[in-house]
Design an enzyme around this catalytic site. Structure first.
Site, short mmCIF file in Angstrom:
data_model
loop_
_atom_site.label_atom_id
_atom_site.label_comp_id
_atom_site.label_asym_id
_atom_site.label_seq_id
_atom_site.Cartn_x
_atom_site.Cartn_y
_atom_site.Cartn_z
N SER A 177 10.06 8.32 -6.36
CA SER A 177 9.30 9.24 -7.23
C SER A 177 8.22 9.95 -6.42
CB SER A 177 8.64 8.47 -8.37
OG SER A 177 9.61 7.95 -9.23
N HIS A 213 16.48 5.27 -9.96
CA HIS A 213 16.18 4.48 -11.16
C HIS A 213 17.43 4.38 -12.06
CE1 HIS A 213 11.81 6.02 -10.63
NE2 HIS A 213 11.81 4.74 -10.34
N ARG A 258 14.99 -0.68 -1.39
CA ARG A 258 15.58 0.37 -0.55
C ARG A 258 15.44 0.05 0.92
NH1 ARG A 258 11.93 4.60 -3.65
NH2 ARG A 258 10.64 2.85 -3.07
N LYS A 260 -3.53 8.78 -11.67
CA LYS A 260 -4.57 9.63 -12.27
C LYS A 260 -4.09 11.07 -12.44
CE LYS A 260 -8.82 7.12 -11.36
NZ LYS A 260 -8.21 5.89 -10.80
#
Ligand code: PNS
Length: 165
Positions: A129, A18, A91, A42
């Site tokens: 991530s 990022h 990517r 969640k």
């Protein structure tokens, strides 16, 4: 005219991939808003407030980068902010499939906001991530995959023996 771009994402957590993307976007556009999606997962690793604080700290030295949280449709947010582009990193071919359909849907919804794709730096092409979260939750070393501020927060979280989030 200020040409503003949005770098949207969940940023849970912010990774070195990022950072590479946002810094390159900041070199291409007059202003960049890093837009952090509210409630994307969640069971997030970091709360929305934590993610905003982390991303603000990391990009504080880059003067044309702002950080905000957003909810709802990305194109509506981009339109409200007067953005000319959404910037996303690529990517792999898998990313391309997903990102292309998302960009086409966004263009269908709001033709005035285009998507710009930047190929990720080869050195961080394996970083996501999702994988960072998995490695960390299983006790692995995430050094070099996330900025030092994220690593420090993760270390503190582990030291407090926080229940896996
Ligand atoms: O970091 P991520 O999870 O890959 O980011 C995905 C994100 C936030 C860019 C995407 O989920 C998104 O734009 N969400 C907002 C809701 C929306 O506009 N959905 C329609 C997409 S075509």
């Amino acid at each position: 005219m200020t040409r503003l771009a949005i770098c949207p994402g969940s940023f849970d957590p912010l990774t070195v991939g990022h950072v590479d993307l946002v810094e390159r976007a900041a070199a291409l556009f007059d202003r960049v808003v890093v837009a952090i999606l509210v409630n994307s997962d969640k069971s997030p690793l970091f709360t929305q407030a934590e993610r905003v604080a982390i991303v603000r700290e990391v990009f504080a030295p880059v003067k044309n980068v702002d950080v905000e949280a957003f909810d709802g449709l990305l194109v509506d947010y981009a339109d409200r902010r007067g953005a000319v582009a959404i910037v996303r990193g690529l990517r792999s071919a898998t990313d391309t499939d997903y990102e292309l359909s998302m960009s086409l849907m966004n263009r269908h919804l709001k033709p005035s906001v285009d998507t710009v794709f930047l190929p990720t730096a080869a050195s961080v092409a394996h970083v996501s991530s999702r994988l960072v979260k998995e490695v960390w939750r299983l006790g692995g070393d995430v050094g070099g995959l996330v900025p030092p501020v994220v690593e420090a927060r993760l270390r503190a979280m582990r030291a407090m023996d926080a229940p896996a989030r």
